[in-house]
Design an enzyme around this catalytic site. Structure first.
Site, PDB file in Angstrom:
ATOM      1  N   ASP A  60       0.836  -1.196   0.000  1.00 39.08           N
ATOM      2  CA  ASP A  60       0.000   0.000   0.000  1.00 39.08           C
ATOM      3  C   ASP A  60       0.875   1.252   0.000  1.00 39.08           C
ATOM      4  O   ASP A  60       2.102   1.176   0.042  1.00 39.08           O
ATOM      5  CB  ASP A  60      -0.979  -0.004   1.174  1.00 39.08           C
ATOM      6  CG  ASP A  60      -0.275  -0.093   2.523  1.00 39.08           C
ATOM      7  OD1 ASP A  60       0.683   0.669   2.739  1.00 39.08           O
ATOM      8  OD2 ASP A  60      -0.688  -0.918   3.363  1.00 39.08           O
ATOM      9  N   LYS A  79      -4.468   2.629  -0.444  1.00 38.20           N
ATOM     10  CA  LYS A  79      -5.674   3.351  -0.052  1.00 38.20           C
ATOM     11  C   LYS A  79      -5.271   4.756   0.373  1.00 38.20           C
ATOM     12  O   LYS A  79      -4.329   4.938   1.124  1.00 38.20           O
ATOM     13  CB  LYS A  79      -6.388   2.632   1.094  1.00 38.20           C
ATOM     14  CG  LYS A  79      -6.842   1.216   0.727  1.00 38.20           C
ATOM     15  CD  LYS A  79      -7.423   0.501   1.915  1.00 38.20           C
ATOM     16  CE  LYS A  79      -7.900  -0.892   1.521  1.00 38.20           C
ATOM     17  NZ  LYS A  79      -6.826  -1.762   1.037  1.00 38.20           N
ATOM     18  N   MET A  87      -4.357   8.546  11.154  1.00 35.42           N
ATOM     19  CA  MET A  87      -5.241   8.976  10.063  1.00 35.42           C
ATOM     20  C   MET A  87      -6.224  10.046  10.530  1.00 35.42           C
ATOM     21  O   MET A  87      -7.417  10.006  10.216  1.00 35.42           O
ATOM     22  CB  MET A  87      -5.996   7.757   9.498  1.00 35.42           C
ATOM     23  CG  MET A  87      -5.072   6.706   8.899  1.00 35.42           C
ATOM     24  SD  MET A  87      -5.904   5.146   8.471  1.00 35.42           S
ATOM     25  CE  MET A  87      -6.081   4.393  10.115  1.00 35.42           C
TER      26      MET A  87
END
Length: 473
Positions: free
Chosen positions: A247, A269, A382
């Site tokens: 990723d 992502k 995040m």
């Protein structure tokens, strides 16, 4: 890459060394070890070169260098202490398109001698392109301590069986997996203790076994970005994989360490869009494994801390796919350490909570009252996009506006950036400094310690690879 690393077969090939002293002797010895046909040109020769000539191992021409001496040569070394002669050798060789090396004069080197770890037939060459030969030597010293001396014997054994393995297994993947089984087996220990016959017999037995390629998935944590924070096991499995599924949070430096011929599949992502749905990624891992492939699912940080590793392993278990889990240094631990912020401290924080700012849609709301307690640290993953919401909820539930905060962008990487402030400034700081992912939010009294304890990027750091060998008494 300033020089292309190649290994050249010099059996009976003509090479020329210009110079008759100790440096020329060392170059001659290297060429002789490679079974080259060596000619030495110089007006005088050291005793060792004379002895080698008397033994018929090389030829001496007692003359001053002339351009005709380069004719017909494959490689040339200029090893004199006369710059004019060295330049003449360099020019004559270049005019004939012959590779030439002028000792200790890197601009006049069409090829260079690397530092070598010799476990014949395994040869490891280390080069700094002439810019730091002492550093290259130190790296060689490190490798000398890591590469067992029986490695050469193991390679010779493998070479004796290579044609048999190629005949037995038709695909490259099957052959590679066979060799992986061999090098993980007791064949290695038999070679190590000198049991050559036992090792050969075990190789024969393994060749006739009826085996099918068995797929497996490695769920690997790559850490927050610094490649030196990889675990040894993570690096080993990255090198064994047929397919690497990765990723965006895996740094480019870490991706450079995967097998060169592995198939790379990006399922990255990013906030706001998913290039590959998680369900598709899960099925992809199952499908590759069912095809008999070794799959490295590499994730930034730790796969079981906001990395969806648990979801992927559940699917693998439900499909009876063999798997291994390799933890990695999670962002909270890595980024806080590189920012000089202890997550716990007796004077400031007696607890720590890991929180994600990116929850599942329609998921349960966070316990903001519990998160707003003082004397604890919040490490929020995040959380950049939702920072206004995070700030508002913590203030609403009683966290003091002056609570210290730190935003660590690209933690542990060369581009690491730390922005300090207070909780009341969180969203504003992120907007002002245009913070981008990956970034970790640290909220709590310990964040104020950054100014006192910051070290990464502010003091000289010495890589472990540059450290001298420590002798153990």
């Amino acid at each position: 890459m300033q020089y292309l690393p190649i290994f050249t077969k010099l059996d009976d090939k003509p090479v020329l060394v210009v110079g008759g002293g100790d440096v020329a002797l060392r170059k001659c010895q290297a060429f002789l070890k490679a079974r080259a046909h060596v000619t030495v040109v110089a007006p005088e020769f050291c005793d060792e070169l004379v002895s080698l000539a008397q033994e018929g191992k090389l030829s001496l021409i007692k003359e001053y260098f002339e351009t005709h001496h380069v004719l017909g040569m494959m490689l040339i070394i200029a090893a004199t202490d006369n710059e004019a002669v060295n330049k003449s050798v360099f020019d004559a060789a270049n005019n004939q398109n012959i590779f030439v090396n002028v000792v200790d004069d890197q601009p006049k080197c069409g090829f260079i001698f690397p530092s070598i770890v010799d476990r014949d037939p395994i040869t490891i060459a280390i080069s700094s392109a002439g810019s730091a030969p002492v550093l290259a030597r130190r790296i060689r010293e490190k490798l000398e301590t890591l590469i067992p001396h029986h490695t050469g014997a193991l390679a010779r054994l493998a070479g004796n069986f290579r044609s048999h393995v190629k005949a037995r297994f038709k695909s490259f993947s099957e052959r590679r997996q066979f060799w992986e089984r061999v090098f993980d087996s007791s064949v290695v220990s038999k070679v190590q203790v000198g049991d050559q016959l036992g090792a050969e017999q075990q190789m024969h037995d393994m060749l006739v076994e009826e085996t099918q390629p068995e797929g497996e998935v490695y769920i690997v944590g790559a850490g927050p970005g610094d490649p030196e924070l990889l675990t040894i096991k993570a690096l080993q499995l990255m090198q064994q994989a047929d397919v690497v599924v990765y990723d965006y949070l895996v740094s480019d430096e870490i991706m450079e360490l995967v097998r060169r011929d592995a198939d790379l599949v990006c399922v990255g992502k990013k906030a706001g869009h998913h290039s590959v749905k998680q369900e598709d990624t899960n099925q992809m891992l199952v499908d590759f494994a069912k095809q008999g492939k070794k799959v490295c699912r590499i994730k930034g940080g730790d796969p079981f801390i906001y990395g969806r590793g648990g979801e992927e392993v559940q699917i693998l278990a439900n499909h009876d796919v063999k798997y291994q889990i390799v933890p990695g240094i999670t962002a909270a631990a890595g980024c806080s350490a590189y920012a000089g912020i202890p997550l716990t401290h007796r004077d400031h924080a007696q607890a720590i909570q890991f929180v994600t700012g990116h929850c599942k849609k329609e998921g349960q709301e966070l316990d903001w009252r519990g998160l707003a307690q003082s004397n604890q640290t919040l490490a929020i993953y995040m959380g950049v996009i939702k920072s206004p919401h995070i700030q508002a909820k913590l203030l609403e539930h009683g966290r003091a506006p002056e609570t210290p905060i730190a935003i660590v962008e690209n933690g542990t990487r060369k581009s690491q950036r730390v922005v300090r402030g207070t909780l009341s400034e969180l969203a504003t700081k992120i907007e002002q400094h245009q913070i981008k992912s990956p970034a970790l939010l640290i909220i709590g009294e310990v964040a104020a310690l950054h100014e006192e304890l910051a070290w990464f990027g502010q003091t000289e750091q010495v890589s472990s690879f540059a450290q001298p060998i420590t002798k153990v008494a």
